[in-house]
Design a protein around this motif. Structure first.
Motif, short mmCIF file in Angstrom:
data_model
loop_
_atom_site.label_atom_id
_atom_site.label_comp_id
_atom_site.label_asym_id
_atom_site.label_seq_id
_atom_site.Cartn_x
_atom_site.Cartn_y
_atom_site.Cartn_z
N LEU A 1 -3.67 2.53 6.79
CA LEU A 1 -3.65 2.66 5.32
C LEU A 1 -4.86 1.97 4.70
CD1 LEU A 1 0.16 2.14 4.56
CD2 LEU A 1 -1.11 4.28 4.72
N HIS A 2 -5.23 0.81 5.23
CA HIS A 2 -6.44 0.13 4.72
C HIS A 2 -7.66 1.01 4.97
CE1 HIS A 2 -5.25 -3.78 3.12
NE2 HIS A 2 -4.26 -3.73 3.99
N GLY A 3 -7.69 1.68 6.14
CA GLY A 3 -8.79 2.61 6.42
C GLY A 3 -8.79 3.76 5.43
N LEU A 4 -7.61 4.33 5.19
CA LEU A 4 -7.50 5.45 4.23
C LEU A 4 -7.98 5.03 2.85
CD1 LEU A 4 -4.06 7.20 4.91
CD2 LEU A 4 -6.34 8.14 5.25
N ARG A 5 -7.73 3.77 2.50
CA ARG A 5 -8.13 3.26 1.18
C ARG A 5 -9.64 3.05 1.10
NH1 ARG A 5 -5.65 -2.30 -1.23
NH2 ARG A 5 -7.12 -3.22 0.22
N GLY A 6 -10.30 3.07 2.27
CA GLY A 6 -11.75 2.90 2.27
C GLY A 6 -12.20 1.48 2.53
N ASP A 7 -11.28 0.61 2.96
CA ASP A 7 -11.68 -0.77 3.28
C ASP A 7 -12.63 -0.77 4.48
OD1 ASP A 7 -9.89 -1.29 1.31
OD2 ASP A 7 -8.53 -2.51 2.50
N LEU B 1 0.82 -1.22 0.00
CA LEU B 1 0.00 0.00 0.00
C LEU B 1 0.85 1.26 0.00
CD1 LEU B 1 -2.88 -0.82 2.54
CD2 LEU B 1 -2.91 -0.94 0.04
N VAL B 2 2.16 1.11 0.19
CA VAL B 2 3.04 2.29 0.29
C VAL B 2 3.75 2.52 -1.05
CG1 VAL B 2 5.03 3.28 1.50
CG2 VAL B 2 3.42 1.80 2.74
N LEU C 1 11.98 -4.78 17.91
CA LEU C 1 11.54 -5.66 16.81
C LEU C 1 10.05 -5.96 16.93
CD1 LEU C 1 14.68 -7.96 16.91
CD2 LEU C 1 14.22 -6.02 15.40
N SER C 2 9.59 -6.34 18.13
CA SER C 2 8.16 -6.56 18.31
C SER C 2 7.39 -5.25 18.11
CB SER C 2 7.87 -7.16 19.69
OG SER C 2 8.46 -6.36 20.71
N MET C 3 8.05 -4.13 18.47
CA MET C 3 7.38 -2.83 18.29
C MET C 3 7.27 -2.48 16.81
SD MET C 3 5.82 -0.35 19.61
CE MET C 3 4.87 0.29 18.25
N ALA C 4 8.33 -2.76 16.05
CA ALA C 4 8.26 -2.49 14.61
C ALA C 4 7.15 -3.33 13.99
CB ALA C 4 9.60 -2.79 13.95
N TYR C 5 7.07 -4.59 14.42
CA TYR C 5 6.00 -5.47 13.92
C TYR C 5 4.63 -4.87 14.26
CZ TYR C 5 2.68 -9.32 14.13
OH TYR C 5 1.56 -10.09 13.99
N ALA C 6 4.48 -4.45 15.53
CA ALA C 6 3.19 -3.88 15.96
C ALA C 6 2.90 -2.57 15.24
CB ALA C 6 3.21 -3.66 17.48
N ALA C 7 3.94 -1.75 15.05
CA ALA C 7 3.74 -0.44 14.40
C ALA C 7 3.29 -0.62 12.96
CB ALA C 7 5.04 0.37 14.44
N VAL C 8 3.87 -1.62 12.30
CA VAL C 8 3.52 -1.85 10.90
C VAL C 8 2.11 -2.45 10.79
CG1 VAL C 8 4.05 -3.83 9.43
CG2 VAL C 8 5.48 -1.85 9.40
N LYS C 9 1.77 -3.29 11.75
CA LYS C 9 0.42 -3.85 11.78
C LYS C 9 -0.60 -2.71 11.94
CE LYS C 9 -1.88 -7.75 13.99
NZ LYS C 9 -1.90 -8.75 15.04
N PHE C 10 -0.24 -1.76 12.81
CA PHE C 10 -1.16 -0.64 13.04
C PHE C 10 -1.16 0.33 11.86
CE2 PHE C 10 -2.44 3.43 14.92
CZ PHE C 10 -3.67 3.04 15.41
N ALA C 11 0.01 0.65 11.34
CA ALA C 11 0.08 1.57 10.19
C ALA C 11 -0.66 0.97 9.00
CB ALA C 11 1.54 1.85 9.82
N ASP C 12 -0.51 -0.33 8.82
CA ASP C 12 -1.20 -1.02 7.71
C ASP C 12 -2.72 -0.89 7.88
OD1 ASP C 12 -1.04 -2.87 5.36
OD2 ASP C 12 -2.17 -4.17 6.72
N ALA C 13 -3.19 -1.00 9.12
CA ALA C 13 -4.63 -0.83 9.37
C ALA C 13 -5.05 0.60 9.01
CB ALA C 13 -4.94 -1.14 10.83
#
Ligand SMILES: NC(=O)c1ccc[n+]([C@@H]2O[C@H](COP(=O)([O-])OP(=O)(O)OC[C@H]3O[C@@H](n4cnc5c(N)ncnc54)[C@H](O)[C@@H]3O)[C@@H](O)[C@H]2O)c1
Ligand SMILES: O=C(O)C[C@H](O)C(=O)O
Length: 351
Positions: free
Chosen positions: A278-284, A64-65, A264-276
């Motif tokens: 972005l999906h919201g921004l896309r209108g999902d 999405l990026v 590392l777990s934070m980067a994983y969590a941050a990307v999971k949240f950022a991805d959510a």
């Protein structure tokens, strides 16, 4: 959502390619690429840090990026050169130091902030306030000026104070939109899912534990009575799980023994949240995550709870739902500490 049209030229412009990239008249700047894939523009502020580096790598892998801006006050050129060689769609540009902050932010759809110092053993997150408050304030002033419509994800601790700081900065600039400012509490949910799955003998991917309140000690309030799939716990299990989830950050800080906190777990969590986001921004549809946001769920001005993410950011904030006696007691403790941390953040900007 914007189409990137300057792919290779900008890579070259920002990375100062060495002569080995410019043999026989062909440099990255005059390759034939016309543009990147459609997608969102994302900036990471603090991109060369312990969280920033793996977060940058994971964001570069996110389809999405389309454009990824990596900003830091140190070491961002090296991280940018490294990440930019990954054969994924996003165009990567690096920015170094305050004089490049505005370029880093201009045009961004999503800004993720892991800039600031981490804890050492014996410290609370609030002990980071004196350094990180000023960092977050300055970065948010840049956001207000250069990308006031961006969704902002705040990771820098103490989140219970840095999110109110960001809100005050945006209010003073006249750009505050409560839907677009989110404190990242996703790591608490990730930990809760993992620890609960361990106790129940389940796959963590099948477990969903709402974690509400804030992001420090007793303000981290897992609602074990509302987990999916529905399960019950003995009092000893509830006590063990609540304590482990509330102290997950300290567990990592102590294990790293002075070398920082969860990255590392934070980067994983941050990307999971950022991805959510972005999906919201896309209108999902039906993108729901916990986050620390401007809220009317309690009498406090900020609170973490489940929110629905959409084109404007937070489009719905869900009520806490029925709590058991243990959780009601936890909620009162959480609110007391949160009120102080929120006020400290607001006061920092107003003073
Ligand atoms: N919300 C959460 O769940 C969560 C989880 C883990 C860590 N954190 C917090 O995230 C923050 C970063 O942790 P880390 O382990 O990556 O720390 P780190 O020290 O490894 O990295 C921080 C980075 O921020 C950069 N930085 C400092 N001042 C800056 C400024 N003014 N502008 C831009 N960048 C700047 C540094 O150069 C460094 O690269 C800490 O405050 C930590 O407590 C939050
Ligand atoms: O514990 C910390 O200081 C970092 C972070 O907030 C975490 O929960 O891991």
């Amino acid at each position: 959502m914007q189409r990137s049209a300057e792919r290779i030229a900008t890579i070259s412009a920002h990375l100062n390619p060495s002569p080995s990239h410019q043999m026989e008249g062909l440099s990255a700047a005059n390759c034939r690429a016309k543009g990147g894939s459609p997608g969102f523009k994302v900036a990471i502020l603090g991109a060369a840090g312990g969280i920033g580096q793996p977060l940058a790598m994971l964001m570069k892998m996110n389809p999405l990026v389309s454009v990824l801006h990596l900003y830091d006050v140190a070491n961002s050129p090296g991280v940018t050169a490294d990440i930019s060689h990954m054969d994924t769609g996003a165009v990567v540009r690096g920015f170094l130091g305050p004089q490049q902050l505005e370029d880093a932010l201009t045009g961004m759809d999503l800004v993720v902030i892991p800039a600031g110092v981490p804890r050492k053993p014996g410290m609370t997150r609030d002990d980071l306030f004196n350094i990180n408050a000023g960092i977050v304030k300055t970065l948010c002033e840049g956001i207000a000026k250069c990308c006031p419509k961006a969704i902002v994800n705040i990771i820098s601790n103490p989140v219970n104070s840095t999110v109110p700081i960001a809100a005050e900065v945006f209010k003073m600039a006249g750009t505050f939109d409560p839907r677009r400012l989110l404190g990242v509490t996703m790591l608490d949910v990730v930990r809760a899912n993992t620890f609960v799955a361990e106790v129940l003998g389940l796959d963590p991917r099948e477990v969903d534990v709402p974690v509400v309140g804030g992001h420090a000690g007793v303000t981290i309030l897992p609602l074990l009575s509302q987990i999916k799939p529905p399960c019950s716990f003995t009092p000893a299990e509830t006590e063990y799980l609540t304590s482990r989830i509330q102290n997950g950050g300290t567990e990592v800080v102590e294990a790293k023994a002075g070398a920082g906190s969860a990255t590392l777990s934070m980067a994983y969590a941050a990307v999971k949240f950022a991805d959510a986001c972005l999906h919201g921004l896309r209108g999902d549809a039906a993108i729901i995550q916990c986050a620390f946001v401007s809220s009317q769920v309690t009498e406090l001005p900020f609170f973490a709870s489940k929110v629905r993410l959409g084109r404007s950011g937070v489009e719905e904030i869900f009520p806490l739902g029925p709590l058991n006696e243990y959780e009601r007691t936890g909620l009162e403790k959480a609110k007391k500490e949160l009120a102080t941390s929120i006020q400290k953040g607001v006061g920092f900007v107003k003073k």
